[in-house]
Design a protein around this motif. Sequence first.
Motif, PDB file in Angstrom:
ATOM      1  N   TYR A   1       0.890  -1.162   0.000  1.00  0.00           N
ATOM      2  CA  TYR A   1       0.000   0.000   0.000  1.00  0.00           C
ATOM      3  C   TYR A   1       0.925   1.208   0.000  1.00  0.00           C
ATOM      4  O   TYR A   1       1.937   1.210   0.707  1.00  0.00           O
ATOM      5  CB  TYR A   1      -0.883  -0.026   1.253  1.00  0.00           C
ATOM      6  CG  TYR A   1      -1.776   1.180   1.421  1.00  0.00           C
ATOM      7  CD1 TYR A   1      -2.853   1.405   0.570  1.00  0.00           C
ATOM      8  CD2 TYR A   1      -1.550   2.098   2.443  1.00  0.00           C
ATOM      9  CE1 TYR A   1      -3.672   2.508   0.738  1.00  0.00           C
ATOM     10  CE2 TYR A   1      -2.370   3.197   2.624  1.00  0.00           C
ATOM     11  CZ  TYR A   1      -3.432   3.404   1.765  1.00  0.00           C
ATOM     12  OH  TYR A   1      -4.234   4.500   1.935  1.00  0.00           O
TER      13      TYR A   1
ATOM     14  N   SER B   1       4.234   2.024   5.885  1.00  0.00           N
ATOM     15  CA  SER B   1       5.680   2.172   6.090  1.00  0.00           C
ATOM     16  C   SER B   1       6.402   0.834   5.947  1.00  0.00           C
ATOM     17  O   SER B   1       7.541   0.784   5.476  1.00  0.00           O
ATOM     18  CB  SER B   1       5.970   2.804   7.444  1.00  0.00           C
ATOM     19  OG  SER B   1       5.464   2.029   8.493  1.00  0.00           O
TER      20      SER B   1
ATOM     21  N   ARG C   1       2.928  12.852   9.364  1.00  0.00           N
ATOM     22  CA  ARG C   1       1.474  12.691   9.208  1.00  0.00           C
ATOM     23  C   ARG C   1       0.761  12.890  10.540  1.00  0.00           C
ATOM     24  O   ARG C   1      -0.380  13.333  10.569  1.00  0.00           O
ATOM     25  CB  ARG C   1       1.143  11.294   8.671  1.00  0.00           C
ATOM     26  CG  ARG C   1       1.392  11.132   7.189  1.00  0.00           C
ATOM     27  CD  ARG C   1       1.002   9.735   6.730  1.00  0.00           C
ATOM     28  NE  ARG C   1      -0.425   9.540   6.698  1.00  0.00           N
ATOM     29  CZ  ARG C   1      -1.008   8.336   6.561  1.00  0.00           C
ATOM     30  NH1 ARG C   1      -0.257   7.248   6.465  1.00  0.00           N
ATOM     31  NH2 ARG C   1      -2.313   8.228   6.537  1.00  0.00           N
TER      32      ARG C   1
END
Length: 219
Positions: free
Chosen positions: A9, A13, A181
């Motif tokens: 994805y 990470s 983020r």
Amino acid sequence: MKNLKLHSYWRSSASWRARIALHWKGLPFEYRAVHLLQDGGQQFQPAYRALNPMARLPTLEWTEADGQTRKLSESLAILEYLEERVPSPALLPTDAYLRAKARMLAEMVNSGMQPLQNTSVTLRIKNELKADEKAWAAHWNVHGLTSLEAAVQETAGRYCVGDAVSFADVLLVPQLYGARRFGVDLKPYPTLLRIEAACNELPAFQAAQPDRQPDAQPA
Ligand SMILES: O=C(O)/C=C\C(=O)CC(=O)CC(=O)O
């Protein structure tokens, strides 16, 4: 190793770590996108769970010269395996102590940080505990990055361990993206930021970046 396929994805990470290692070792792979949020999480679909019972990313599949098919999940196991199969260009130093140091720094991210802010954990904090999952995740990122900034002082050169890229850098770069983020102020980590900038000059790190992946979504 032939016909490599990476289930990934774009901003996972752990997938990112495997992408860096594959690009670093010069191993071309087919990208199989697994969306962690769409359809209730595509990682929970039976076909993917059959590959990876933890229902997490990444999973690497490939074929051996004798036709046997293989699969491996858990990003550190993938990194270790690729290092054994394709030792050059290396992702671990030759000195045993420094090799252990590279693994230690990698584990500080792999075990000490990322699992505490994994989507599976933050979703439960938000939905079951009705707590602020971003503040939770930021806390563990600050704890881990403060520790890493201190720990790398002993070994850092251009990268985390001397002047050669190692597992430590492969783990660090995606984690810093995650920390951003969650709104973490990265100014207290000048060594880590300097190492990140050095890594991002390298083609393997560039090719592995989330927004360069086929499933990347516009900001
Ligand atoms: O928000 C999303 O798009 C869904 C999931 C992720 O990105 C996964 C993570 O960021 C966790 C991690 O790998 O650290």
